[in-house]
Design a protein around this motif. Structure first.
Motif, PDB file in Angstrom:
ATOM      1  N   SER A 162      -6.885  11.837 -17.630  1.00 40.93           N
ATOM      2  CA  SER A 162      -6.902  10.078 -17.823  1.00 40.93           C
ATOM      3  C   SER A 162      -7.041   9.917 -16.106  1.00 40.93           C
ATOM      4  CB  SER A 162      -5.925   9.632 -19.060  1.00 40.93           C
ATOM      5  OG  SER A 162      -4.610   9.809 -17.940  1.00 40.93           O
ATOM      6  N   ASN A 163      -7.197   8.190 -16.194  1.00 43.95           N
ATOM      7  CA  ASN A 163      -7.290   8.133 -14.645  1.00 43.95           C
ATOM      8  C   ASN A 163      -6.059   8.287 -14.667  1.00 43.95           C
ATOM      9  OD1 ASN A 163      -9.899   7.625 -15.962  1.00 43.95           O
ATOM     10  ND2 ASN A 163      -9.857   5.549 -14.804  1.00 43.95           N
ATOM     11  N   CYS A 164      -6.048   8.179 -12.793  1.00 45.72           N
ATOM     12  CA  CYS A 164      -5.064   8.216 -12.251  1.00 45.72           C
ATOM     13  C   CYS A 164      -3.185   9.047 -12.490  1.00 45.72           C
ATOM     14  CB  CYS A 164      -4.416   6.588 -11.925  1.00 45.72           C
ATOM     15  SG  CYS A 164      -3.598   6.865 -10.831  1.00 45.72           S
ATOM     16  N   LEU A 165      -3.838   9.989 -12.681  1.00 50.94           N
ATOM     17  CA  LEU A 165      -2.805  10.941 -13.572  1.00 50.94           C
ATOM     18  C   LEU A 165      -1.423  11.172 -12.180  1.00 50.94           C
ATOM     19  CD1 LEU A 165      -1.442  11.811 -16.928  1.00 50.94           C
ATOM     20  CD2 LEU A 165      -2.777  13.552 -15.966  1.00 50.94           C
ATOM     21  N   LYS A 166      -0.289  10.532 -12.947  1.00 51.44           N
ATOM     22  CA  LYS A 166       0.621  11.323 -12.090  1.00 51.44           C
ATOM     23  C   LYS A 166       1.523  11.984 -12.384  1.00 51.44           C
ATOM     24  CE  LYS A 166       1.422   6.275 -10.715  1.00 51.44           C
ATOM     25  NZ  LYS A 166       1.885   4.989 -10.368  1.00 51.44           N
ATOM     26  N   SER A 167       0.530  13.258 -13.600  1.00 52.80           N
ATOM     27  CA  SER A 167       1.900  14.277 -13.699  1.00 52.80           C
ATOM     28  C   SER A 167       0.702  15.264 -13.710  1.00 52.80           C
ATOM     29  CB  SER A 167       2.700  14.226 -14.776  1.00 52.80           C
ATOM     30  OG  SER A 167       1.916  13.676 -15.582  1.00 52.80           O
ATOM     31  N   ASP A 168       0.830  16.638 -13.990  1.00 55.19           N
ATOM     32  CA  ASP A 168       0.434  17.538 -14.179  1.00 55.19           C
ATOM     33  C   ASP A 168      -0.482  17.948 -15.647  1.00 55.19           C
ATOM     34  OD1 ASP A 168       0.944  18.774 -11.441  1.00 55.19           O
ATOM     35  OD2 ASP A 168       1.594  20.172 -11.723  1.00 55.19           O
ATOM     36  N   SER A 169      -1.793  18.751 -15.591  1.00 60.13           N
ATOM     37  CA  SER A 169      -1.779  19.041 -17.108  1.00 60.13           C
ATOM     38  C   SER A 169      -3.038  19.724 -16.747  1.00 60.13           C
ATOM     39  CB  SER A 169      -2.610  17.403 -17.244  1.00 60.13           C
ATOM     40  OG  SER A 169      -2.853  17.465 -19.009  1.00 60.13           O
ATOM     41  N   GLY A 170      -2.234  20.539 -17.759  1.00 62.77           N
ATOM     42  CA  GLY A 170      -3.705  21.634 -17.693  1.00 62.77           C
ATOM     43  C   GLY A 170      -3.595  22.299 -16.526  1.00 62.77           C
ATOM     44  N   ASN A 171      -4.968  22.919 -16.031  1.00 60.69           N
ATOM     45  CA  ASN A 171      -5.320  23.242 -14.836  1.00 60.69           C
ATOM     46  C   ASN A 171      -5.345  21.654 -13.624  1.00 60.69           C
ATOM     47  OD1 ASN A 171      -5.338  25.705 -15.347  1.00 60.69           O
ATOM     48  ND2 ASN A 171      -7.311  25.596 -16.289  1.00 60.69           N
ATOM     49  N   TYR A 172      -4.818  20.341 -14.219  1.00 57.94           N
ATOM     50  CA  TYR A 172      -5.475  19.651 -13.347  1.00 57.94           C
ATOM     51  C   TYR A 172      -3.420  19.582 -12.539  1.00 57.94           C
ATOM     52  CZ  TYR A 172      -4.036  14.542 -11.454  1.00 57.94           C
ATOM     53  OH  TYR A 172      -3.662  13.132 -10.567  1.00 57.94           O
ATOM     54  N   ALA A 173      -3.380  19.490 -11.037  1.00 58.60           N
ATOM     55  CA  ALA A 173      -2.706  19.330 -10.573  1.00 58.60           C
ATOM     56  C   ALA A 173      -2.701  17.941  -9.406  1.00 58.60           C
ATOM     57  CB  ALA A 173      -2.523  20.247  -9.555  1.00 58.60           C
ATOM     58  N   VAL A 174      -1.558  17.112 -10.027  1.00 60.47           N
ATOM     59  CA  VAL A 174      -0.968  15.863  -9.397  1.00 60.47           C
ATOM     60  C   VAL A 174      -1.344  16.218  -8.015  1.00 60.47           C
ATOM     61  CG1 VAL A 174       0.818  15.704  -9.622  1.00 60.47           C
ATOM     62  CG2 VAL A 174      -0.962  13.296  -9.029  1.00 60.47           C
ATOM     63  N   ARG A 175      -0.787  16.707  -7.185  1.00 63.27           N
ATOM     64  CA  ARG A 175      -0.974  17.101  -5.911  1.00 63.27           C
ATOM     65  C   ARG A 175      -1.688  17.521  -4.987  1.00 63.27           C
ATOM     66  NH1 ARG A 175       0.674  21.387  -8.666  1.00 63.27           N
ATOM     67  NH2 ARG A 175      -0.128  23.671  -7.315  1.00 63.27           N
ATOM     68  N   HIS A 176      -2.839  17.476  -5.906  1.00 53.94           N
ATOM     69  CA  HIS A 176      -4.088  17.564  -4.998  1.00 53.94           C
ATOM     70  C   HIS A 176      -5.172  16.183  -5.129  1.00 53.94           C
ATOM     71  CE1 HIS A 176      -3.894  22.590  -5.813  1.00 53.94           C
ATOM     72  NE2 HIS A 176      -2.897  22.030  -4.890  1.00 53.94           N
ATOM     73  N   ASN A 177      -4.237  15.604  -5.539  1.00 54.77           N
ATOM     74  CA  ASN A 177      -5.016  13.970  -6.049  1.00 54.77           C
ATOM     75  C   ASN A 177      -4.481  12.995  -5.341  1.00 54.77           C
ATOM     76  OD1 ASN A 177      -6.698  11.950  -7.096  1.00 54.77           O
ATOM     77  ND2 ASN A 177      -5.287  12.088  -9.044  1.00 54.77           N
ATOM     78  N   PRO A 178      -4.732  12.541  -3.981  1.00 54.42           N
ATOM     79  CA  PRO A 178      -3.797  11.895  -3.535  1.00 54.42           C
ATOM     80  C   PRO A 178      -3.690  10.150  -3.354  1.00 54.42           C
ATOM     81  CG  PRO A 178      -5.712  12.353  -2.018  1.00 54.42           C
ATOM     82  CD  PRO A 178      -5.207  13.023  -3.659  1.00 54.42           C
ATOM     83  N   PRO A 179      -4.432   9.487  -4.352  1.00 55.23           N
ATOM     84  CA  PRO A 179      -4.862   7.832  -4.298  1.00 55.23           C
ATOM     85  C   PRO A 179      -3.259   8.069  -5.644  1.00 55.23           C
ATOM     86  CG  PRO A 179      -6.257   8.293  -5.385  1.00 55.23           C
ATOM     87  CD  PRO A 179      -5.760  10.237  -5.073  1.00 55.23           C
ATOM     88  N   PRO A 180      -2.602   8.416  -6.337  1.00 55.61           N
ATOM     89  CA  PRO A 180      -1.735   8.310  -7.300  1.00 55.61           C
ATOM     90  C   PRO A 180       0.110   8.135  -6.156  1.00 55.61           C
ATOM     91  CG  PRO A 180      -2.396   9.996  -8.260  1.00 55.61           C
ATOM     92  CD  PRO A 180      -3.616   9.558  -6.915  1.00 55.61           C
ATOM     93  N   TYR A 181      -0.279   8.499  -5.155  1.00 57.97           N
ATOM     94  CA  TYR A 181       1.017   8.663  -4.204  1.00 57.97           C
ATOM     95  C   TYR A 181       0.837   7.826  -2.975  1.00 57.97           C
ATOM     96  CZ  TYR A 181       1.681  13.926  -5.275  1.00 57.97           C
ATOM     97  OH  TYR A 181       2.001  14.965  -6.367  1.00 57.97           O
ATOM     98  N   TYR A 182      -0.135   6.781  -3.072  1.00 59.96           N
ATOM     99  CA  TYR A 182       0.162   5.485  -2.513  1.00 59.96           C
ATOM    100  C   TYR A 182      -0.129   4.290  -2.999  1.00 59.96           C
ATOM    101  CZ  TYR A 182      -2.540   8.032   1.037  1.00 59.96           C
ATOM    102  OH  TYR A 182      -2.497   9.547   2.151  1.00 59.96           O
ATOM    103  N   THR A 183       1.898   3.839  -2.588  1.00 57.57           N
ATOM    104  CA  THR A 183       2.692   2.442  -3.653  1.00 57.57           C
ATOM    105  C   THR A 183       1.390   0.861  -3.811  1.00 57.57           C
ATOM    106  OG1 THR A 183       3.668   2.249  -2.010  1.00 57.57           O
ATOM    107  CG2 THR A 183       4.338   3.894  -3.980  1.00 57.57           C
ATOM    108  N   THR A 184       0.907   0.663  -2.128  1.00 54.14           N
ATOM    109  CA  THR A 184       0.115   0.004  -1.980  1.00 54.14           C
ATOM    110  C   THR A 184      -0.771  -0.130  -2.169  1.00 54.14           C
ATOM    111  OG1 THR A 184       0.231   0.639  -0.338  1.00 54.14           O
ATOM    112  CG2 THR A 184       2.257  -1.035  -0.779  1.00 54.14           C
ATOM    113  N   LEU A 185      -1.933   0.674  -2.672  1.00 53.65           N
ATOM    114  CA  LEU A 185      -3.324   1.482  -3.378  1.00 53.65           C
ATOM    115  C   LEU A 185      -3.662   0.820  -4.325  1.00 53.65           C
ATOM    116  CD1 LEU A 185      -6.075   2.360  -2.499  1.00 53.65           C
ATOM    117  CD2 LEU A 185      -5.058   4.496  -3.960  1.00 53.65           C
ATOM    118  N   LYS A 186      -4.831  -0.219  -4.716  1.00 56.34           N
ATOM    119  CA  LYS A 186      -5.054  -1.084  -5.515  1.00 56.34           C
ATOM    120  C   LYS A 186      -6.208   0.056  -6.361  1.00 56.34           C
ATOM    121  CE  LYS A 186      -3.711  -5.626  -3.997  1.00 56.34           C
ATOM    122  NZ  LYS A 186      -3.823  -7.529  -3.628  1.00 56.34           N
TER     123      LYS A 186
END
Length: 318
Positions: free
Chosen positions: A146-170
């Motif tokens: 799902s969009n902008c997921l902030k936790s790992d899920s299966g073979n998806y690793a959030v640490r390889h997906n930077p946008p969720p880490y930017y708190t002021t990003l729209k």
């Protein structure tokens, strides 16, 4: 009768030759393969309106470049396009690389990310990033459910997906999307100005093998190279690895200018219509310079350390 047999014998090789040619197996190229070399088709660098990054994982330069048995596609692409031979990650482990490359944050500000933590208070930043500089953008993440997921899920690793880490990003909820959207956007000529592509942890070589990653690239990169977005001459593609392994790997290590530790040295491929085929540059580049390159091509202000890091623009005729 004899003359007829001789005539038939004389004609037989020609007939066989025609037969073999007519029924010969097609070339190994698939329908996804580019029809010609993707680089060097334009002498003058155009105005690039699309920049795509594909990030792979955890392989040092020497594990990839020259390893034609395990990474034939990557090496062929490096020969057909551009290769930065002295390109460096910023530190270790993964997450600080992704944050540094998209924000320009320096070492002191990256320490909080050294544990590869999920986005949360203490593991995020209010710093600006290339995802919010006014241009259109999307992050395409393989197997993210799902969009902008902030936790790992299966073979998806959030640490390889930077946008969720930017708190002021729209726009994370709408622009940080599953990778399946990428092919749709390419086919519809709806590619954003900046695209960040993240294979899952198997296909990016993190947990999968080098051949697995090479195969993934061989199937997915041609989708870009055959798209109207690329063939129109407006798109530049960069394929890089987040960090190397081996050597004196130390969490938080300063790698940006470290030319002695192999864990700080990774491959970076530059694919563009104006990059002369076979271009190699031994200039010391790093992830901060990659950020500066994308910002320069898209007419954006350079963030943080990207403002002083050498860009790849001139070396690769971008």
């Amino acid at each position: 009768m004899r003359s007829r047999l001789l005539a038939m014998a004389t004609a037989m090789p020609l007939l066989l030759g025609v037969g073999f040619a007519a029924f010969a197996a097609p070339a190994s190229a698939t329908t996804n393969a580019p029809k010609a070399s993707p680089c060097g088709t334009s002498v003058t660098a155009p105005h690039y309106t699309h920049v795509i990054w594909i990030w792979m994982e955890n392989e040092t330069y020497s594990s990839i470049i020259g390893n034609t048995s395990q990474a034939p596609y990557i090496n062929s692409l490096a020969g057909e396009c551009g290769l930065a031979t002295n390109y460096h990650n910023i530190s270790h482990p993964s997450l600080p690389e992704y944050i540094a490359a998209t924000s320009g944050l320096k070492y002191k500000a990256l320490v909080k990310f050294d544990s590869d933590c999920n986005p949360a208070p203490g593991c995020n930043t209010s710093a600006p990033s290339i995802f919010g500089q006014g241009e259109t953008w999307k992050s395409y993440d393989e197997t993210m459910p799902s969009n902008c997921l902030k936790s790992d899920s299966g073979n998806y690793a959030v640490r390889h997906n930077p946008p969720p880490y930017y708190t002021t990003l729209k726009g994370c909820a709408t622009n940080d999307v599953p990778y399946t959207q990428f092919a749709t956007d390419l086919a519809a000529n709806k590619l954003p100005a900046f695209s960040f592509v993240t294979p899952n942890i198997v296909d990016d070589m993190h947990q999968g093998s080098i051949p697995t990653g090479d195969t993934w690239l061989s199937k997915n990169v041609p989708l870009i190279l055959n798209s109207p977005e690329y063939t129109s001459g407006t798109t530049a593609l960069f394929i890089v690895w987040d960090e190397g392994e081996g050597g004196g790997y130390t969490t938080g290590e300063h790698c940006a200018t470290n030319t002695t530790d192999i864990s700080c040295h990774v491959a970076a491929l530059v694919i563009s219509p104006s990059t002369v085929a076979g271009t190699k540059s031994a200039t010391l580049f790093n992830h901060w310079g990659l950020l500066g390159t994308a910002e320069q091509l898209l007419g954006l202000p350079k963030l943080g350390a990207a403002s002083t890091a050498p860009t790849l623009t001139s070396a690769f005729n971008l």
